[in-house]
Each structure stands twice: as C-alpha cells, then as structure tokens.
Design a protein around this motif. Sequence first.
Motif, PDB file in Angstrom:
ATOM      1  N   ALA A 107       0.822  -1.207   0.000  1.00  0.00           N
ATOM      2  CA  ALA A 107       0.000   0.000   0.000  1.00  0.00           C
ATOM      3  C   ALA A 107       0.854   1.254   0.000  1.00  0.00           C
ATOM      4  O   ALA A 107       0.525   2.247  -0.659  1.00  0.00           O
ATOM      5  N   ALA A 108       1.959   1.234   0.734  1.00  0.00           N
ATOM      6  CA  ALA A 108       2.840   2.407   0.768  1.00  0.00           C
ATOM      7  C   ALA A 108       3.381   2.716  -0.621  1.00  0.00           C
ATOM      8  O   ALA A 108       3.438   3.884  -1.038  1.00  0.00           O
ATOM      9  N   GLU A 109       3.771   1.688  -1.374  1.00  0.00           N
ATOM     10  CA  GLU A 109       4.272   1.900  -2.728  1.00  0.00           C
ATOM     11  C   GLU A 109       3.161   2.405  -3.658  1.00  0.00           C
ATOM     12  O   GLU A 109       3.373   3.310  -4.471  1.00  0.00           O
ATOM     13  N   ILE A 110       1.995   1.810  -3.549  1.00  0.00           N
ATOM     14  CA  ILE A 110       0.855   2.217  -4.378  1.00  0.00           C
ATOM     15  C   ILE A 110       0.531   3.688  -4.169  1.00  0.00           C
ATOM     16  O   ILE A 110       0.389   4.468  -5.119  1.00  0.00           O
ATOM     17  N   TRP A 111       0.443   4.084  -2.919  1.00  0.00           N
ATOM     18  CA  TRP A 111       0.011   5.447  -2.621  1.00  0.00           C
ATOM     19  C   TRP A 111       1.078   6.485  -2.928  1.00  0.00           C
ATOM     20  O   TRP A 111       0.764   7.638  -3.205  1.00  0.00           O
ATOM     21  N   THR A 112       2.324   6.095  -2.914  1.00  0.00           N
ATOM     22  CA  THR A 112       3.376   7.022  -3.328  1.00  0.00           C
ATOM     23  C   THR A 112       3.196   7.419  -4.786  1.00  0.00           C
ATOM     24  O   THR A 112       3.334   8.592  -5.154  1.00  0.00           O
ATOM     25  N   ILE A 113       2.852   6.459  -5.636  1.00  0.00           N
ATOM     26  CA  ILE A 113       2.623   6.754  -7.052  1.00  0.00           C
ATOM     27  C   ILE A 113       1.309   7.512  -7.234  1.00  0.00           C
ATOM     28  O   ILE A 113       1.225   8.461  -8.035  1.00  0.00           O
ATOM     29  N   LEU A 114       0.281   7.122  -6.515  1.00  0.00           N
ATOM     30  CA  LEU A 114      -1.029   7.785  -6.659  1.00  0.00           C
ATOM     31  C   LEU A 114      -0.933   9.295  -6.476  1.00  0.00           C
ATOM     32  O   LEU A 114      -1.607  10.059  -7.175  1.00  0.00           O
ATOM     33  N   ARG A 115      -0.131   9.733  -5.552  1.00  0.00           N
ATOM     34  CA  ARG A 115      -0.029  11.169  -5.261  1.00  0.00           C
ATOM     35  C   ARG A 115       0.534  11.966  -6.434  1.00  0.00           C
ATOM     36  O   ARG A 115       0.421  13.193  -6.453  1.00  0.00           O
ATOM     37  N   SER A 116       1.121  11.272  -7.409  1.00  0.00           N
ATOM     38  CA  SER A 116       1.725  11.961  -8.552  1.00  0.00           C
ATOM     39  C   SER A 116       0.764  12.136  -9.722  1.00  0.00           C
ATOM     40  O   SER A 116       1.121  12.768 -10.714  1.00  0.00           O
ATOM     41  N   LEU A 117      -0.441  11.592  -9.620  1.00  0.00           N
ATOM     42  CA  LEU A 117      -1.354  11.563 -10.755  1.00  0.00           C
ATOM     43  C   LEU A 117      -2.415  12.655 -10.674  1.00  0.00           C
ATOM     44  O   LEU A 117      -2.877  13.009  -9.586  1.00  0.00           O
ATOM     45  N   ASP A 118      -2.827  13.154 -11.837  1.00  0.00           N
ATOM     46  CA  ASP A 118      -3.908  14.142 -11.881  1.00  0.00           C
ATOM     47  C   ASP A 118      -5.263  13.477 -11.651  1.00  0.00           C
ATOM     48  O   ASP A 118      -6.117  14.030 -10.951  1.00  0.00           O
ATOM     49  N   LEU A 119      -5.470  12.309 -12.264  1.00  0.00           N
ATOM     50  CA  LEU A 119      -6.710  11.556 -12.095  1.00  0.00           C
ATOM     51  C   LEU A 119      -6.350  10.173 -11.579  1.00  0.00           C
ATOM     52  O   LEU A 119      -5.700   9.402 -12.289  1.00  0.00           O
ATOM     53  N   PRO A 120      -6.751   9.837 -10.356  1.00  0.00           N
ATOM     54  CA  PRO A 120      -6.375   8.531  -9.816  1.00  0.00           C
ATOM     55  C   PRO A 120      -7.186   7.407 -10.467  1.00  0.00           C
ATOM     56  O   PRO A 120      -8.255   7.639 -11.022  1.00  0.00           O
ATOM     57  N   PRO A 121      -6.690   6.181 -10.385  1.00  0.00           N
ATOM     58  CA  PRO A 121      -7.437   5.033 -10.865  1.00  0.00           C
ATOM     59  C   PRO A 121      -8.343   4.494  -9.767  1.00  0.00           C
ATOM     60  O   PRO A 121      -8.280   4.948  -8.614  1.00  0.00           O
ATOM     61  N   LEU A 122      -9.160   3.519 -10.118  1.00  0.00           N
ATOM     62  CA  LEU A 122      -9.831   2.717  -9.102  1.00  0.00           C
ATOM     63  C   LEU A 122      -8.864   1.617  -8.697  1.00  0.00           C
ATOM     64  O   LEU A 122      -8.300   0.938  -9.549  1.00  0.00           O
ATOM     65  N   LEU A 123      -8.678   1.433  -7.421  1.00  0.00           N
ATOM     66  CA  LEU A 123      -7.852   0.340  -6.911  1.00  0.00           C
ATOM     67  C   LEU A 123      -8.746  -0.873  -6.696  1.00  0.00           C
ATOM     68  O   LEU A 123      -9.761  -0.788  -6.001  1.00  0.00           O
ATOM     69  N   TRP A 124      -8.360  -1.993  -7.290  1.00  0.00           N
ATOM     70  CA  TRP A 124      -9.203  -3.189  -7.215  1.00  0.00           C
ATOM     71  C   TRP A 124      -8.335  -4.429  -7.253  1.00  0.00           C
ATOM     72  O   TRP A 124      -7.120  -4.347  -7.442  1.00  0.00           O
ATOM     73  N   ASN A 125      -8.942  -5.590  -7.055  1.00  0.00           N
ATOM     74  CA  ASN A 125      -8.233  -6.855  -7.113  1.00  0.00           C
ATOM     75  C   ASN A 125      -8.989  -7.849  -7.983  1.00  0.00           C
ATOM     76  O   ASN A 125     -10.225  -7.779  -8.100  1.00  0.00           O
ATOM     77  N   VAL A 126      -8.245  -8.767  -8.578  1.00  0.00           N
ATOM     78  CA  VAL A 126      -8.869  -9.863  -9.321  1.00  0.00           C
ATOM     79  C   VAL A 126      -9.892 -10.565  -8.425  1.00  0.00           C
ATOM     80  O   VAL A 126     -11.047 -10.770  -8.800  1.00  0.00           O
ATOM     81  N   PHE A 127      -9.464 -10.906  -7.220  1.00  0.00           N
ATOM     82  CA  PHE A 127     -10.344 -11.540  -6.232  1.00  0.00           C
ATOM     83  C   PHE A 127     -10.518 -10.550  -5.094  1.00  0.00           C
ATOM     84  O   PHE A 127      -9.577 -10.306  -4.331  1.00  0.00           O
ATOM     85  N   PRO A 128     -11.692  -9.935  -4.969  1.00  0.00           N
ATOM     86  CA  PRO A 128     -11.856  -8.797  -4.058  1.00  0.00           C
ATOM     87  C   PRO A 128     -12.127  -9.156  -2.600  1.00  0.00           C
ATOM     88  O   PRO A 128     -12.683  -8.345  -1.853  1.00  0.00           O
ATOM     89  N   LEU A 129     -11.723 -10.363  -2.186  1.00  0.00           N
ATOM     90  CA  LEU A 129     -11.855 -10.793  -0.798  1.00  0.00           C
ATOM     91  C   LEU A 129     -10.482 -11.267  -0.308  1.00  0.00           C
ATOM     92  O   LEU A 129      -9.506 -11.180  -1.037  1.00  0.00           O
ATOM     93  N   HIS A 130     -10.413 -11.760   0.926  1.00  0.00           N
ATOM     94  CA  HIS A 130      -9.127 -12.189   1.487  1.00  0.00           C
ATOM     95  C   HIS A 130      -9.058 -13.711   1.648  1.00  0.00           C
ATOM     96  O   HIS A 130      -9.571 -14.252   2.629  1.00  0.00           O
ATOM     97  N   PRO A 131      -8.404 -14.406   0.731  1.00  0.00           N
ATOM     98  CA  PRO A 131      -8.204 -15.849   0.894  1.00  0.00           C
ATOM     99  C   PRO A 131      -7.013 -16.114   1.811  1.00  0.00           C
ATOM    100  O   PRO A 131      -5.984 -15.444   1.707  1.00  0.00           O
ATOM    101  N   HIS A 132      -7.151 -17.069   2.705  1.00  0.00           N
ATOM    102  CA  HIS A 132      -6.082 -17.364   3.659  1.00  0.00           C
ATOM    103  C   HIS A 132      -5.888 -18.871   3.789  1.00  0.00           C
ATOM    104  O   HIS A 132      -6.730 -19.671   3.363  1.00  0.00           O
ATOM    105  N   GLU A 133      -4.787 -19.256   4.393  1.00  0.00           N
ATOM    106  CA  GLU A 133      -4.509 -20.664   4.603  1.00  0.00           C
ATOM    107  C   GLU A 133      -5.495 -21.247   5.622  1.00  0.00           C
ATOM    108  O   GLU A 133      -5.906 -20.551   6.555  1.00  0.00           O
ATOM    109  N   PRO A 134      -5.886 -22.523   5.474  1.00  0.00           N
ATOM    110  CA  PRO A 134      -6.815 -23.143   6.427  1.00  0.00           C
ATOM    111  C   PRO A 134      -6.296 -23.052   7.864  1.00  0.00           C
ATOM    112  O   PRO A 134      -5.139 -23.371   8.134  1.00  0.00           O
TER     113      PRO A 134
END
Length: 224
Positions: A107-134
């Motif tokens: 997130a720190a890397e993502i937001w460092t780049i975001l601050r440089s843009l005039d129009l930000p993107p939508l941040l999303w994921n292929v799988f929009p939930l949190h899969p974890h180990e059993p």
Amino acid sequence: MNPASFVRALAALRQHNVFNPYADVCPVHDLSDAAAFRRRNLRSYLAAAKSIGVDTIWMGRDLGYRGGRRTGLALTDELHLTEMSKLYPGCESRQATKGPAVAERTAAEIWTILRSLDLPPLLWNVFPLHPHEPGNPFTNRRFSNAELREVEELNAALISWLGIKRIVAIGQDAARYASRFDAKVTTVRHPSYGGVMDFRDGMRHAYSLPAPRVAKPRQALLAY
C-alpha cells in the motif's frame, strides 16, 4: 449496477478459508460493527470514483491480511485511509479495527505513485476478498479458480459501470485475468518479494512520470 447493490452482492458471498470484510468480523482485531464500516468505505469509494470520471483500474491479486482485509479497500492500508478524500473527493473512510493503524508495504508503494497523478485510478483486485490458509486467518494465499468464478460477474459489472478503458495489472496473476476485458492492459511487477524498484520503474514508464531526484553528496569541507 450502483455502489449499494454491488456491495450487497459482494457481502453475500460465502467461501471456505476466505474472509469477506464486508460481512465477516475478525474476533481479534475488528470493532463489533467493522463489516458495516467496511461496506460504507467501499460504497463511498465507488461513488467517488464514478463521480470524478475514473477510467482506469489498478488491479492487484487479492486482499491482504494487513491491508484490504482490515480496510475493505484494495491496495489500501489503514495509514492511508485519511488520504482517500483528497484523491477521491466525497469518499468517506474510517478505520474498522481496534488499536493503532496498521501499515502494509504494498500500500505504501501504491500510494506514493497515486499522489503523482492528476486523475487517480480505481484500486481493485482480481479476487476482491481475502483468501487465507486453512486455520490461519492472518496469512495470504492465491485464490482458487472455483473462488474466482464466483466473483467474475461482479468484476465485469464494475468494469462496465465505470467504463474502464485501461487496466494496470500489478503482477502476472492480474495480467492474465485482465486480458479478458476490452481494455488496454499495462503490466507492472508487484512490489513484493524484491520487486519494489521494478514496480516504481514500471509505473513511472506507464504514466511518463519523472525519475526521482537523487540527492548529490555534499562535498567534504577541507580542514586547513
């Protein structure tokens, strides 16, 4: 679709070894009404993205246990919740967990780049939930094909609703998935596992951003 109906559909999903931040409450870290906070976070974010005319998605793989699991927002940790309204006017985000805000390196890397843009993107994921180990909710794992099939219609609806023209795929999993949509796909390396510099270079190239300034070493003073 609209943000309210989209979030309701997302919250209705139930899968084994998957934490749904819009429906589930973590007994260790969450406030009692955390899921409701995260639903509001996402509804507000989607509405703000639509209102400012977002036409690009930055797509990661899935929510991580230090980031989106806690915030309900892709590629965003709790330290950056206070910046949401600056980049996405009208967005209202609040922390849904107990204790101090938790940081995530990606997130720190993502937001460092975001601050440089005039129009930000939508941040999303292929799988929009949190899969974890059993048996271990505080881990990250790759989603399965069966899990992905349950969210594909929602992803397609979101991309259509926003009129997405470009997808910046962060990592190869995202790149393979993004290729199915009618949008220009740019792939950059994920910043984890030693990919920070490649990620930064890829984003600077994708957005024609200037290279960061490197401070020149001070010349040592000569003693006489």
